[in-house]
Design an enzyme around this catalytic site. Structure first.
Site, PDB file in Angstrom:
ATOM      1  N   GLU A   1       3.089   0.479   9.962  1.00 39.40           N
ATOM      2  CA  GLU A   1       3.608  -0.859   9.659  1.00 39.40           C
ATOM      3  C   GLU A   1       3.852  -1.683  10.927  1.00 39.40           C
ATOM      4  OE1 GLU A   1       3.769  -1.723   6.420  1.00 39.40           O
ATOM      5  OE2 GLU A   1       3.064   0.287   5.936  1.00 39.40           O
TER       6      GLU A   1
ATOM      7  N   SER B   1       0.811  -1.223   0.000  1.00 37.40           N
ATOM      8  CA  SER B   1       0.000   0.000   0.000  1.00 37.40           C
ATOM      9  C   SER B   1       0.842   1.271   0.000  1.00 37.40           C
ATOM     10  CB  SER B   1      -0.959   0.003   1.187  1.00 37.40           C
ATOM     11  OG  SER B   1      -0.245   0.015   2.408  1.00 37.40           O
TER      12      SER B   1
END
Length: 186
Positions: A98, A27
C-alpha cells in the site's frame, strides 16, 4: 514506510506481538497475499469507496497510472469490506503493498454479528502525489480500460472488486457504474 496513525494511537502491536484488525475495501478483499488469524466481513462508517487514487506501481506506471480505490469521508456513508486479524509482522508486507500514497489510519470496525473493534485501514488522502481525484464514472472506466501495470490490467482490479462486493452483498453504486461503463467499452 513511516505510516502515521490517528491521534488515538492504536498500536500495530509490534511492541507486544498483539494481533490487530486491518480493514480492506479494495483489492485486500479479494487478493489476500498475507497470513491472517481470522477474516470477517465488516464495514466502517463515515467513508465512501472511490476510484480516485492513482496506481503507479500495481495497476499502472508512473507515465500512465491506473486508478484504484481510496476512501473519501462523508457523513452517514458506510463502506463494506473485509477485516483481517493479523500479527504485527504482516505490516511490513502491507505497508509495501500500500506504499503508493496510502497511510494507516485508525478506525472503528463493525462486524456482521453486531460486534465492533478498533482497527486500521489504509487511506490515500487527496494530498498524496498519486491522487487523481474525482471524474465521471464513464471517464474513470475509460481510464481503467487503457491502464496496465506490473500487477496486470487495471480492468482486472475493477472486475475483481465488483465481484467481491457482490459476494459480500454490498451495494456500491460507484463501483458498479464504472464496471457497467467498462463492460460497454468492450
Amino acid at each position: 514506510m513511516n505510516a502515521p496513525l490517528s491521534s488515538h494511537g492504536l498500536s500495530t502491536g509490534s511492541e507486544t506481538d498483539t494481533p490487530v484488525w486491518v480493514f480492506g475495501y479494495g483489492s485486500l478483499i479479494y487478493k489476500v497475499d498475507f497470513p491472517y488469524l481470522e477474516r470477517r466481513p465488516a464495514h466502517i462508517s463515515g467513508w465512501h469507496r472511490r476510484f480516485w487514487q492513482g496506481s503507479h506501481d500495481h495497476r499502472g506506471t508512473p507515465e500512465a497510472p491506473g486508478r484504484v480505490v481510496t476512501l473519501v469521508a462523508e457523513a452517514g456513508a458506510v463502506c463494506v469490506g473485509m477485516a483481517y486479524h493479523v500479527r504485527p509482522d504482516v505490516f511490513a508486507h502491507l505497508d509495501h503493498r500500500e506504499k503508493n500514497g496510502y497511510v494507516r489510519v485508525e478506525t472503528a470496525l463493525h462486524f456482521d454479528d453486531g460486534s465492533a473493534s478498533e482497527g486500521l485501514v489504509y487511506i490515500a488522502a487527496e494530498d498524496n502525489e498519486a491522487y487523481l481525484g474525482p471524474d465521471t464514472e464513464e471517464a474513470i472506466a475509460r481510464h481503467i480500460a487503457r491502464a496496465c501495470g506490473p500487477s496486470g490490467p487495471n480492468r482486472d482490479y475493477l472486475i475483481g472488486l465488483a465481484d467481491a462486493l457482490r459476494q459480500l452483498g454490498a451495494d456500491d453504486p460507484h463501483v458498479y457504474a464504472i464496471e457497467r461503463h467498462l463492460l460497454a467499452l468492450t
